[in-house]
Design a protein around this motif. Structure first.
Motif, mmCIF file in Angstrom:
data_model
loop_
_atom_site.group_PDB
_atom_site.id
_atom_site.type_symbol
_atom_site.label_atom_id
_atom_site.label_comp_id
_atom_site.label_asym_id
_atom_site.label_seq_id
_atom_site.Cartn_x
_atom_site.Cartn_y
_atom_site.Cartn_z
ATOM 1 N N LEU A 1 -3.151 15.648 -7.358
ATOM 2 C CA LEU A 1 -3.793 14.392 -6.978
ATOM 3 C C LEU A 1 -5.029 14.708 -6.134
ATOM 4 N N ASP A 2 -6.196 14.345 -6.603
ATOM 5 C CA ASP A 2 -7.434 14.625 -5.866
ATOM 6 C C ASP A 2 -7.883 13.394 -5.086
ATOM 7 N N GLU A 3 -9.078 13.503 -4.496
ATOM 8 C CA GLU A 3 -9.604 12.418 -3.670
ATOM 9 C C GLU A 3 -9.745 11.124 -4.460
ATOM 10 N N ALA A 4 -10.271 11.225 -5.685
ATOM 11 C CA ALA A 4 -10.448 10.031 -6.508
ATOM 12 C C ALA A 4 -9.106 9.384 -6.825
ATOM 13 N N GLY A 5 -8.090 10.203 -7.082
ATOM 14 C CA GLY A 5 -6.773 9.670 -7.383
ATOM 15 C C GLY A 5 -6.162 8.942 -6.190
ATOM 16 N N LEU A 6 -6.374 9.489 -4.988
ATOM 17 C CA LEU A 6 -5.854 8.834 -3.784
ATOM 18 C C LEU A 6 -6.551 7.498 -3.543
ATOM 19 N N ILE A 7 -7.880 7.486 -3.726
ATOM 20 C CA ILE A 7 -8.621 6.232 -3.552
ATOM 21 C C ILE A 7 -8.135 5.180 -4.540
ATOM 22 N N ALA A 8 -7.913 5.598 -5.784
ATOM 23 C CA ALA A 8 -7.415 4.672 -6.802
ATOM 24 C C ALA A 8 -6.048 4.113 -6.418
ATOM 25 N N ALA A 9 -5.184 4.972 -5.842
ATOM 26 C CA ALA A 9 -3.858 4.522 -5.439
ATOM 27 C C ALA A 9 -3.948 3.509 -4.300
ATOM 28 N N VAL A 10 -4.861 3.754 -3.375
ATOM 29 C CA VAL A 10 -5.042 2.820 -2.255
ATOM 30 C C VAL A 10 -5.543 1.478 -2.764
ATOM 31 N N LEU B 1 0.833 -1.212 0.000
ATOM 32 C CA LEU B 1 0.000 0.000 0.000
ATOM 33 C C LEU B 1 0.863 1.256 0.000
ATOM 34 N N THR B 2 1.884 1.295 0.843
ATOM 35 C CA THR B 2 2.733 2.494 0.904
ATOM 36 C C THR B 2 3.509 2.689 -0.400
ATOM 37 N N SER C 1 2.427 1.882 -3.372
ATOM 38 C CA SER C 1 1.477 2.413 -4.351
ATOM 39 C C SER C 1 1.302 3.913 -4.172
ATOM 40 N N LEU C 2 1.261 4.379 -2.933
ATOM 41 C CA LEU C 2 1.146 5.817 -2.672
ATOM 42 C C LEU C 2 2.433 6.543 -3.091
ATOM 43 N N ALA C 3 3.578 5.919 -2.810
ATOM 44 C CA ALA C 3 4.856 6.561 -3.150
ATOM 45 C C ALA C 3 5.019 6.749 -4.650
ATOM 46 N N LEU C 4 4.517 5.813 -5.438
ATOM 47 C CA LEU C 4 4.624 5.916 -6.892
ATOM 48 C C LEU C 4 3.901 7.147 -7.426
ATOM 49 N N ARG C 5 2.946 7.676 -6.664
ATOM 50 C CA ARG C 5 2.194 8.858 -7.092
ATOM 51 C C ARG C 5 2.668 10.107 -6.370
ATOM 52 N N GLY C 6 3.871 10.045 -5.766
ATOM 53 C CA GLY C 6 4.466 11.213 -5.134
ATOM 54 C C GLY C 6 3.870 11.566 -3.788
ATOM 55 N N VAL C 7 3.183 10.605 -3.148
ATOM 56 C CA VAL C 7 2.554 10.861 -1.849
ATOM 57 C C VAL C 7 3.577 10.611 -0.736
ATOM 58 N N ASN C 8 3.773 11.607 0.116
ATOM 59 C CA ASN C 8 4.697 11.494 1.244
ATOM 60 C C ASN C 8 3.898 11.161 2.510
ATOM 61 N N ARG D 1 -5.180 0.164 -5.708
ATOM 62 C CA ARG D 1 -4.114 -0.545 -6.432
ATOM 63 C C ARG D 1 -3.096 -1.152 -5.456
ATOM 64 N N GLY D 2 -3.036 -0.598 -4.251
ATOM 65 C CA GLY D 2 -2.134 -1.131 -3.226
ATOM 66 C C GLY D 2 -2.801 -2.158 -2.337
ATOM 67 N N ARG D 3 -3.903 -2.764 -2.840
ATOM 68 C CA ARG D 3 -4.640 -3.818 -2.133
ATOM 69 C C ARG D 3 -5.388 -3.299 -0.902
ATOM 70 N N GLY D 4 -5.641 -2.014 -0.839
ATOM 71 C CA GLY D 4 -6.445 -1.469 0.238
ATOM 72 C C GLY D 4 -7.929 -1.483 -0.122
ATOM 73 N N ARG D 5 -8.773 -1.500 0.879
ATOM 74 C CA ARG D 5 -10.228 -1.510 0.652
ATOM 75 C C ARG D 5 -10.901 -0.647 1.719
#
Length: 354
Positions: free
Chosen positions: A55-64, A20-21, A23-30, A66-70
């Motif tokens: 990166l908006d709310e939808a983009g963050l949800i998509a990143a989560v 999960l982390t 997947s977030l890092a790949l989108r520049g999320v610290n 993709r990182g196997r989060g639900r």
């Protein structure tokens, strides 16, 4: 960059958090902070992140996802969210020590609840988490009900909230226990639960008492107790210690004139009193003993135990004034009285046989 709070559930298995982390890092999320809360449905990960403005709310949800989060929940955060959870809880605890009536607002701040209300006690209410609601037991009676549309409450949040409620109840109870007693001769003394800060005053109390008074209190001798023993008496692991203080007529600092101990062991509690010689035979011992009985009743002890020297007539008279039934055992010069608390409150007090 923009601050966001993200909460998502992942399988509680090795490596799933790192997926999960990543997947977030790949989108520049610290990721600034993360808390992991175990639940029966998996590990709930709570992040405070700094994400690119693009990166908006939808983009963050998509990143989560993709990182196997639900069960993802995302919301904007503010700079105050940078304070970690232990720091926030300690701050709220400090606030409740100063103002225990602020329990509802503290719960709202702690959990970001949409609504907090207090309800009277009811046998039909089940404490715990039910959907978007949480019901907390108030030790003073009743319950606190919390509602939050999202995210769902977790067991860890329930435990934190319950601990905060219990802290507030303890502070409120201690405040209520601080009273001013007016003795039959008109003298006034303040009575309150003791703390470790009272050690110097209690040491002075023992030094001011006669050897006979100390011997009657500790049964084994008239020497001064060691400071380590007095510290344990001031803040017992079970029970309570009350001290009575008096202000000198010239406005000098308060002095401790009496100490009353209620020490719990199993379903019974042992009681002992020490009153400075010049405050004896003025009704102070009886007043302190009654307050200890009230504490024992509230705490649910089955009986009180009192060990008294057979020649200690003043203490025996103090016990007699309780007006409670008791059983008496004598072993040489030592008398042990057992006062049941669950039985009828009325009866004849038994005095020891000669």
């Amino acid at each position: 960059m923009t601050l966001w709070r993200i909460r998502a559930t992942v399988d509680d298995r090795p490596g799933y958090l790192s997926v999960l982390t990543a997947s977030l890092a790949l989108r520049g999320v610290n990721i600034l902070t993360v808390q992991v809360q175990p639940t029966e449905h998996g590990a709930v990960d709570d992040f405070l992140v700094d994400a690119p403005d693009t990166l908006d709310e939808a983009g963050l949800i998509a990143a989560v996802e993709r990182g196997r989060g639900r069960d993802c929940w995302v919301t904007r955060s503010e700079a105050r969210g940078l304070a970690d959870q232990p720091t926030r809880v300690l701050g709220l605890a400090t606030r409740l020590v100063r103002d225990p009536d602020a329990t509802g607002e503290a719960l709202r701040t702690l959990l970001g609840a949409d609504a907090v209300s207090w309800r009277p006690a009811s046998a039909g209410l089940d404490r715990g988490i039910t959907g978007a609601g949480m019901l907390l037991a108030d030790p003073a009676g009743g319950s606190f009900a919390l509602q939050r549309a999202e995210p769902a409450f977790t067991p860890a949040e329930y435990a934190r909230a319950q601990a905060l409620v219990e802290l507030a109840a303890t502070v409120a109870r201690r405040a209520a226990d601080q009273v001013t007693l007016v003795l039959p001769d008109g003298a006034e003394t303040a009575v309150r639960p003791a703390t470790a800060d009272d050690l110097s005053g209690v040491l002075e109390l023992h030094e001011s008492c006669s050897p006979l008074s100390r011997q009657r209190r500790y049964l084994g001798g008239a020497s001064l107790p060691q400071p380590a023993r007095l510290r344990r008496l001031l803040e017992p692991s079970r029970g309570v210690t009350l001290i009575a203080t008096s202000t000198a007529p010239d406005g000098a600092a308060d002095s401790v004139v009496a100490m009353a101990n209620l020490l719990g062991e199993g379903d019974e509690a042992e009681v002992a009193l020490l009153v400075r010689d010049d405050w004896q035979r003025r009704g102070l011992g009886s007043a302190l003993l009654r307050r200890l009985v009230q504490h024992a009743d509230r705490a649910g002890y089955a009986a009180l135990l009192l060990h008294v020297q057979a020649e200690n007539t003043p203490m025996l008279r103090t016990l007699h004034r309780l007006g409670r039934p008791s059983t008496v055992e004598r072993d040489g010069a030592l008398v042990t009285l057992t006062v049941p608390l669950a039985a009828e409150r009325k009866g004849t007090f038994l005095t020891p046989n000669a």
